[in-house]
Every structure is written in structure tokens, then in C-alpha cells.
Design an enzyme around this catalytic site. Sequence first.
Site, PDB file in Angstrom:
ATOM      1  N   HIS A 139       1.990  -9.260   1.117  1.00  0.00           N
ATOM      2  CA  HIS A 139       2.216  -9.613  -0.252  1.00  0.00           C
ATOM      3  C   HIS A 139       2.789 -11.144  -0.618  1.00  0.00           C
ATOM      4  CE1 HIS A 139       4.478  -8.888  -4.095  1.00  0.00           C
ATOM      5  NE2 HIS A 139       3.647  -7.866  -4.403  1.00  0.00           N
ATOM      6  N   ASP A 216       9.479  -6.479   5.478  1.00  0.00           N
ATOM      7  CA  ASP A 216       9.122  -6.095   4.011  1.00  0.00           C
ATOM      8  C   ASP A 216       8.891  -4.583   4.129  1.00  0.00           C
ATOM      9  OD1 ASP A 216       8.208  -5.676   1.525  1.00  0.00           O
ATOM     10  OD2 ASP A 216       6.798  -7.407   1.847  1.00  0.00           O
ATOM     11  N   GLN A 219       6.748  -1.032   0.744  1.00  0.00           N
ATOM     12  CA  GLN A 219       5.715   0.091   0.576  1.00  0.00           C
ATOM     13  C   GLN A 219       6.120   1.301   1.785  1.00  0.00           C
ATOM     14  OE1 GLN A 219       3.288   0.634  -1.787  1.00  0.00           O
ATOM     15  NE2 GLN A 219       3.584  -1.297  -2.665  1.00  0.00           N
ATOM     16  N   LYS A 242      10.224   1.308  -6.149  1.00  0.00           N
ATOM     17  CA  LYS A 242       8.926   2.122  -5.538  1.00  0.00           C
ATOM     18  C   LYS A 242       9.284   3.392  -4.642  1.00  0.00           C
ATOM     19  CE  LYS A 242       6.726  -2.169  -4.772  1.00  0.00           C
ATOM     20  NZ  LYS A 242       5.642  -2.603  -5.685  1.00  0.00           N
ATOM     21  N   CYS A 380      -1.115  -8.742  -5.637  1.00  0.00           N
ATOM     22  CA  CYS A 380      -0.477  -9.974  -5.293  1.00  0.00           C
ATOM     23  C   CYS A 380      -0.449 -10.040  -3.785  1.00  0.00           C
ATOM     24  CB  CYS A 380       1.143  -9.508  -5.485  1.00  0.00           C
ATOM     25  SG  CYS A 380       1.642  -9.470  -7.171  1.00  0.00           S
TER      26      CYS A 380
END
Length: 422
Positions: A139, A216, A219, A242, A380
Amino acid sequence: MNTAATDNLAGPRAAAARYDAARVRADFPILATRVHGRPLTYLDSAASAQRPLAVLRAVEQYETRTHANVHRGVHALSQAATAAYEGARERARRFINARSVREVIYVRGTTEAINLVAQSWARPRLGIGDEILISALEHHANIVPWQMVCEQTGCTLKVAPIDRRGEVIQEEFLKLLSRRTRLVALAHVSNALGTVLPIQQMIAAAHAHGACVLIDGAQAVPHLRVDVQALGADFYAFSGHKLYGPTGIGVLYGREELLDAMPPWQGGGDMILSVSFEKTTYNELPFKFEAGTPNISGSVGLAAAMDYLEGLGIEAVAAHEQALLQRATAELERLPDLTLVGTAPHKAAVLSFTMKDVHPHDLGTILDAEGVAIRTGHHCAMPVMTFFGLPATARASFACYNTFEDIERLLAALRRARAVFA
Ligand code: PLP
């Protein structure tokens, strides 16, 4: 036979079959909304998940009964607000199994967490000859902060390539690791394609070269149980919104020795112990990284979201989402003129696709008219689009509240779109 034994024998399929998505759906008031006169089919949770009543009520309760500023007040409300805020931090610590609340820094979200590490860990340490290694799946939030550090310090950004299935090519990743690699920054799950990266082995390989690792997890946390100690990550970032929580709140996990050695990122109230014009001394962890009045109600909502998800059972949710993903993948593969983008065997609940001769934005507009909310664009992750030679894709993503009926609605809307553009 007891339930645990049945679970062991039948595994995720049995868990998915027992999962009551209709009951879960009823926890999310927004899902009863009608859009353009049609029932809402919300397939955009990878961009932002909806919030259950439990989260909305926790925030309302905090706002209507407890709110005051934290840490600085002797009065009852301020102490109650501080207890709520710090209690939520302990909840987040348990959620990711950090060793201590000193390792749990509140941030606005994943983007801010990564920028914090870029400016406070990487910028003071890296220079010419040093390398930061990322993957081609990232991302923009896990690309641009490192490019900024490269501009600021003269270090170099390296990118591990992906293959046509949307997986990071592990041999290439390993080849790019060297003693020059100071930091490896990787998505746990790709937002554009859904690929789950084998981060445990990638972290181990990076550590073997002496590199620090940031993951990261934006998700990942809604779909997988994350144990930062088991993973061995040095930093792990995620966003509340999220994860069925509010916007404007997220977490940066960092190993305590690393955070301790890092300078504060922003200056102001709460991050200090004492201030004079001659010298300021900084507060201890985690407050050193939390300048200014924080998002207190956001922290309360985040804790409620973690309670909610763990109440459903992350493994049960994951099994249900995998069942949805398998059904949707099989059905979309059957549709004429539709191409799936990202076909890694190990994926989280994301389906990116294109329809022949239809721009994804037009597809998104037609689906919206049917009440089906998907995301269209570059997500993104422009370099991912460039790799596949596409300007954009359409993306449907699943969460704990999606049902097989949602897939039927998606398919019907896609068939309608095909007819419109025939
Ligand atoms: N990383 C990934 C993989 C994401 O999917 C997102 C959001 O889409 C981000 C980072 C940025 O998260 P936020 O906008 O909450 O900071």
C-alpha cells in the site's frame, strides 16, 4: 464426542457451517440501510469495515458518561476517562499479545504508525549505503514514508518483486537481503489482491541479516489471529476502522528496547516529564510517542471492537470468510469476460477483478445502482496496478457480516453490468 474433538476432526469447514452470519449481520445497524431503493450489499470492508452496535454503544456510553481529558486531572471524570483509555490499551496489548502496554502506542492508524517508525527509527539511523527493503505489493502507506526517508538520508529503497499470482517471489526477496538491509517493511495481507504473505519466514530471514522488520497489519488483524511475539516482528501497525472500530485510532506495536531508544516523533503535552526553556525531559513509554490530547473515545471503541471480534471468534470469522471467498472465486471464474487479479493460494477475503471492455469505475457505478458497494481504483497500490498493466481493478472484500446472499447479489449485479456494456 465433545465439540472440541468435532472441531479437530472437521476443521474450518465445520466452523464455517456453524457460523450464523445472519445473526452477526443484525449486530450492524448500517447494514439495514437501503441504497438507491435496494438492500445494501456492503463489499468494501477492506477500505473500512462497519461497526457493530457494541462499538457504537461503548463510544456513546463513554461520550455521555465519562468524557474528560486523560492523565492530567484529579477529578473523577478525568480519572474515569484515563482508566477507560489505559484499559483499552491493555485490551489492545492482549489482542496482539504484546509483552507490555509500554509496547502499545496509540496512533491515528496504520499510516501514522509507519510514518512514526520512518521518522523516529529509520531517519536518525540510516544513511548512504543502507537499504530499506519492501515488496511490490505494498500500500502507498508502506512505500511513501520510506521514499521520504531515502530522500532525507540518502539510503536506498529496494523492492522484492511479485509474480502473476500476486505472491512475493521468495527467492528474489532472499536475494535482496544483505548486510546493507537495515529495515524490511512488508504487508501481512495485501489490500489490493488479498495475498497473505509468509511473514513469519520473511521476518526470520530479515533478522538473520540483522535487519529490523515492520509489518503493515492493516488488512490482517480483521482476518487472522496476530501474535506479535510469535511472529517476531519488531514493529506491527494496524488501524481500528478496518477492525470494526472507529476511524482515527490505531496501534503501533514496537519492541520495547527499540521504542526506548527512539526519539519522540511529535512534541507537546503528555509526552514530557518536565519542560523548561533550557531542557525538556521526555515521558516514559508509551506516552513519549503520544503528544497532545489523544482520541480517547476512539480507544474505547477500538477495545469494544476487539471484544466483539474475539467474541465471535477470529478463527470462526476467518473460516466463514474463507468459505465466502471460495464460493465467490468459483462463481466469478465462471462469468464470461471477467478476470480475477491476484490468485495466490493463500488469500484473505479480497477479490480483485476486471471486466473486459468495462472501466472498473463504470462497473462500480452500475453495481452501486444495484445497492452493491465495491471499491474501484488503484486501491492505494499503484505499483501493483502497473505490474498487472491495469489502470484500476474492481475489488469486493468480505467481513464477518457478509453472507452467501451477498455473493448472489454481486453476481446478479455483474451480470446486469455485462448486459449494459455488451
Ligand atoms: N496498509 C494497508 C495494507 C491498507 O489496506 C491500508 C488502508 O487501506 C493502509 C495501510 C492505511 O491505513 P489507514 O488509512 O487506516 O492509515
